[in-house]
Design a protein around this motif. Sequence first.
Motif, mmCIF file in Angstrom:
data_model
loop_
_atom_site.group_PDB
_atom_site.id
_atom_site.type_symbol
_atom_site.label_atom_id
_atom_site.label_comp_id
_atom_site.label_asym_id
_atom_site.label_seq_id
_atom_site.Cartn_x
_atom_site.Cartn_y
_atom_site.Cartn_z
ATOM 1 N N VAL A 149 -8.344 15.952 0.288
ATOM 2 C CA VAL A 149 -8.061 14.705 -0.441
ATOM 3 C C VAL A 149 -9.015 14.421 -0.684
ATOM 4 O O VAL A 149 -10.169 13.947 0.393
ATOM 5 C CB VAL A 149 -7.169 13.867 0.079
ATOM 6 N N ARG A 150 -9.124 13.484 -2.000
ATOM 7 C CA ARG A 150 -10.441 12.640 -2.083
ATOM 8 C C ARG A 150 -10.308 11.492 -2.681
ATOM 9 O O ARG A 150 -9.395 10.968 -3.440
ATOM 10 C CB ARG A 150 -11.234 13.089 -3.467
ATOM 11 N N ASP A 151 -10.001 10.860 -1.936
ATOM 12 C CA ASP A 151 -9.369 8.872 -1.895
ATOM 13 C C ASP A 151 -10.320 7.888 -1.522
ATOM 14 O O ASP A 151 -10.723 8.015 -0.363
ATOM 15 C CB ASP A 151 -8.132 9.301 -0.648
ATOM 16 N N LYS A 152 -10.347 6.424 -2.549
ATOM 17 C CA LYS A 152 -10.981 6.179 -2.271
ATOM 18 C C LYS A 152 -10.899 5.084 -1.329
ATOM 19 O O LYS A 152 -11.796 4.545 -0.442
ATOM 20 C CB LYS A 152 -10.504 5.340 -3.624
ATOM 21 N N LEU A 153 -9.571 5.056 -0.628
ATOM 22 C CA LEU A 153 -9.047 4.102 0.279
ATOM 23 C C LEU A 153 -10.048 4.745 1.788
ATOM 24 O O LEU A 153 -10.816 4.398 2.449
ATOM 25 C CB LEU A 153 -8.202 3.435 0.262
ATOM 26 N N ASP A 181 -12.218 -7.537 -2.998
ATOM 27 C CA ASP A 181 -11.817 -6.303 -1.822
ATOM 28 C C ASP A 181 -10.155 -6.705 -1.538
ATOM 29 O O ASP A 181 -9.745 -5.281 -1.370
ATOM 30 C CB ASP A 181 -12.462 -6.818 -1.483
ATOM 31 N N ILE A 182 -9.008 -7.206 -2.021
ATOM 32 C CA ILE A 182 -8.549 -7.705 -1.153
ATOM 33 C C ILE A 182 -6.734 -7.255 -2.111
ATOM 34 O O ILE A 182 -6.133 -6.366 -1.636
ATOM 35 C CB ILE A 182 -7.876 -9.039 -0.948
ATOM 36 N N VAL A 183 -7.397 -6.877 -3.245
ATOM 37 C CA VAL A 183 -6.989 -6.118 -4.708
ATOM 38 C C VAL A 183 -6.852 -5.162 -4.214
ATOM 39 O O VAL A 183 -5.651 -4.310 -3.981
ATOM 40 C CB VAL A 183 -7.364 -6.679 -5.388
ATOM 41 N N VAL A 184 -8.014 -4.518 -3.931
ATOM 42 C CA VAL A 184 -7.886 -2.960 -4.244
ATOM 43 C C VAL A 184 -7.506 -2.565 -2.048
ATOM 44 O O VAL A 184 -6.927 -1.004 -2.651
ATOM 45 C CB VAL A 184 -9.119 -2.426 -4.096
ATOM 46 N N HIS A 185 -8.046 -2.796 -1.104
ATOM 47 C CA HIS A 185 -8.298 -2.862 0.342
ATOM 48 C C HIS A 185 -6.992 -3.690 1.486
ATOM 49 O O HIS A 185 -6.917 -3.417 2.429
ATOM 50 C CB HIS A 185 -9.261 -2.611 0.764
ATOM 51 N N THR A 209 -12.412 6.704 1.718
ATOM 52 C CA THR A 209 -13.507 6.444 1.775
ATOM 53 C C THR A 209 -14.224 5.182 1.779
ATOM 54 O O THR A 209 -15.458 5.478 3.013
ATOM 55 C CB THR A 209 -14.227 7.316 0.109
ATOM 56 N N HIS A 210 -14.011 3.997 1.752
ATOM 57 C CA HIS A 210 -14.479 3.006 1.381
ATOM 58 C C HIS A 210 -14.612 3.197 3.285
ATOM 59 O O HIS A 210 -14.802 1.996 3.810
ATOM 60 C CB HIS A 210 -12.699 2.070 0.835
ATOM 61 N N ALA A 211 -12.892 3.195 3.988
ATOM 62 C CA ALA A 211 -12.006 2.548 5.852
ATOM 63 C C ALA A 211 -13.817 3.391 6.132
ATOM 64 O O ALA A 211 -14.117 3.271 7.161
ATOM 65 C CB ALA A 211 -11.391 3.277 5.842
ATOM 66 N N VAL A 212 -14.328 4.720 5.772
ATOM 67 C CA VAL A 212 -15.300 5.544 6.474
ATOM 68 C C VAL A 212 -16.976 4.967 6.010
ATOM 69 O O VAL A 212 -17.531 4.883 7.493
ATOM 70 C CB VAL A 212 -14.887 6.637 6.350
ATOM 71 N N ARG A 213 -17.173 4.311 5.231
ATOM 72 C CA ARG A 213 -18.525 4.204 4.516
ATOM 73 C C ARG A 213 -18.498 2.241 4.922
ATOM 74 O O ARG A 213 -19.596 2.675 5.638
ATOM 75 C CB ARG A 213 -18.696 3.733 3.517
ATOM 76 N N GLN A 214 -17.557 2.073 5.705
ATOM 77 C CA GLN A 214 -17.620 0.410 6.078
ATOM 78 C C GLN A 214 -18.020 0.671 7.757
ATOM 79 O O GLN A 214 -17.862 0.240 8.431
ATOM 80 C CB GLN A 214 -16.264 -0.220 6.197
ATOM 81 N N ALA A 215 -16.691 2.467 8.493
ATOM 82 C CA ALA A 215 -17.271 2.040 9.683
ATOM 83 C C ALA A 215 -18.787 2.209 10.311
ATOM 84 O O ALA A 215 -19.482 2.211 11.082
ATOM 85 C CB ALA A 215 -16.548 3.083 10.472
ATOM 86 N N PHE A 216 -19.731 3.355 8.989
ATOM 87 C CA PHE A 216 -20.380 3.393 8.922
ATOM 88 C C PHE A 216 -21.453 2.240 9.065
ATOM 89 O O PHE A 216 -22.890 3.316 8.571
ATOM 90 C CB PHE A 216 -20.930 4.556 8.823
ATOM 91 N N GLN A 217 -21.338 1.719 7.869
ATOM 92 C CA GLN A 217 -21.854 0.511 8.078
ATOM 93 C C GLN A 217 -23.453 -0.092 8.537
ATOM 94 O O GLN A 217 -24.764 -0.306 8.285
ATOM 95 C CB GLN A 217 -21.932 -0.919 7.296
ATOM 96 N N VAL A 256 -3.754 11.358 -3.363
ATOM 97 C CA VAL A 256 -2.685 10.828 -2.334
ATOM 98 C C VAL A 256 -2.346 9.549 -2.583
ATOM 99 O O VAL A 256 -3.689 8.737 -2.850
ATOM 100 C CB VAL A 256 -2.406 11.727 -1.253
ATOM 101 N N ARG A 257 -1.229 8.439 -2.876
ATOM 102 C CA ARG A 257 -1.086 7.540 -2.360
ATOM 103 C C ARG A 257 -0.435 6.701 -0.769
ATOM 104 O O ARG A 257 0.558 6.915 -0.923
ATOM 105 C CB ARG A 257 -0.093 6.664 -4.067
ATOM 106 N N PHE A 258 -0.948 6.119 -0.602
ATOM 107 C CA PHE A 258 -0.532 5.310 0.521
ATOM 108 C C PHE A 258 0.736 3.948 1.006
ATOM 109 O O PHE A 258 -0.040 3.418 0.022
ATOM 110 C CB PHE A 258 -1.524 4.708 2.268
ATOM 111 N N ARG A 259 1.213 4.307 1.877
ATOM 112 C CA ARG A 259 3.106 3.205 1.510
ATOM 113 C C ARG A 259 2.410 1.713 1.737
ATOM 114 O O ARG A 259 2.178 0.775 1.491
ATOM 115 C CB ARG A 259 4.291 3.628 1.270
ATOM 116 N N ASP A 260 1.381 1.818 3.051
ATOM 117 C CA ASP A 260 1.242 1.007 3.526
ATOM 118 C C ASP A 260 -0.628 1.417 3.310
ATOM 119 O O ASP A 260 -1.346 1.867 4.546
ATOM 120 C CB ASP A 260 1.771 0.301 4.859
#
Length: 597
Positions: free
Chosen positions: A262-266, A520-524, A268-276, A309-313
Amino acid sequence: MRIQALPAQLINQIAAGEVVERPASVIKELVENSLDAGATRIDVDIEQGGGKLIRVRDNGGGIHPEDLRLALSRHATSKIASLEELERVSSMGFRGEALPSISSVSRLSIASRATGQEGGWSVSSDGGDQFVDPVPSAHPQGTTVEVRDLFYNTPARRKFMRTEKTEFGHIETQLKRLALSRFDVSFSLSHNRKEVFTLPLASQILEQERRLAGLLGASFLEQVIHLDWDQAGLALRGWVARPVFSRSQADMQYFYVNGRMVRDKLVTHAVRQAFQDVLFHGRHPAYVLYLDLDPLQVDVNVHPAKHEVRFRDGRMVHGFIYSTLHKLLAETRPGQEIDRSTGEIRQVEVDQRTVPLAAVPPAYQRPLGFQVQERHASYQPSFDMQHPSPMPPVTEGEAAADEVPPLGFALAQLKGIYILAENASGLVLVDMHAAHERITYERFKRALLEGGVSRQPLLVPVSVSVSSREADLAEVQQPLFGELGMEVDRIGAETLVVRAIPVLLQGADAEKLLRDILSDIVVHGSSERIRDEINQVLATMACHGSVRANRRLTIEEMNALLRDMERTERSDQCNHGRPTWVQLDLTRLDKLFLRGQ
């Protein structure tokens, strides 16, 4: 024009525009069908970049002869039969669109022998909506699908195909992604009757890592960290490259959800935050990760190509990925070993009682004639924090080889920039400014975490106009703003007021900060915006407060810096992503001097 029903062939060709973008899309759909059929071997043959021929052969369960014609019909599938099965689908395909879409823009033939059948059968299509009856065909158990002359009947689509080399490059990349999703399946690829690669089954982790090295390169495997973590019904496993292996583009990022690429923005954002905290600006991490969760918690029926994909949570998934990778990267410090039989990281215990073998410079070490460019008093408080606690003296004979710390003991300082140390493996080179910068930065963060985020009331509160949805969200998220060191109140249906911001962000644009956090809160579902801004301030403070070049250190100060590096999280990289130390083992040193040759 009056409303009319479209012909079946035109319907399939419209669907093909979403499913069959190029030859690589055909490979994806056909190989996924083979995986769903339980195949353990998949062979792919390509001619002229897929424009002339695409052949996919597998040893799966096959297709029953009575189902061959139905397989080419739109919305016919063996994967699901009800809405309940759709909601928890675990197969790669389920829409029943791939084969009819492919057959509508090519000359397609299917030969298959189902499990338990005495012989095989085949069916073909030439791009029309009429299919001939299946005929007997000699075929082993499994299925072979041949796609010839792709887009021959849609000239406009064929014009958009690139050169043979480019199209085959996309095919090779696509098959690599599929091969990384299933280590229990062997793959082979040939182009114009020349073998490109063959990947055997990989059931053990060593075999899996050989496949990784073959597909992504040996340099990736040399810098990789294996992880396997599960929590609250979520499991994350796979391989993450150390930050020193960062890339200039996101070309080595493979993420799978329940085995599906998958190519999912959520994500990708989580991984990028971990590597920041450990990457240069503009650099990208490299990883091969697998997220497993209950199929009910993820919707894969978002796009016909099933890339999204779309996650329920989404908030829970984002937090799980971020926290897992953040914790893993925090352990990147000297003294680690990777067990190649299991892929796990083993931390080499550092004996805190060990002291330098020589507390004073050796006889042959003479002072170097460099001028000190900064005042010693400016850095004395920093080094007072680094001094080792008093320890009983240990003679050289009492210090066994296995007690030598990972970074060893300091020998000298080179050009006022590097520390030279000797450990059990050989020579260690340390960039003292980069290392001290990371140590100071982590101390600042730890002190801030223990003391909380102090807030500074604004002399003039800032009024911000927002949408009613954002205003409602700000009211609900009041505790979150409090944790972030902000005070935000609602004074109207579409108006918020910022009354306080974190002390470390004094002078920042309060309105922009509030809007970014709400976004950020709206998206993530959460925001790391305040933490990121504060960390930037702390990183600047750490950079200016760290030892500079040409600052002469004593042997005791150098050893104190080495011991702090061994205890500090993420000490393999400075705040900007640069490596802080390099190991030169005896084998590498011997090669420099041609010893043993």
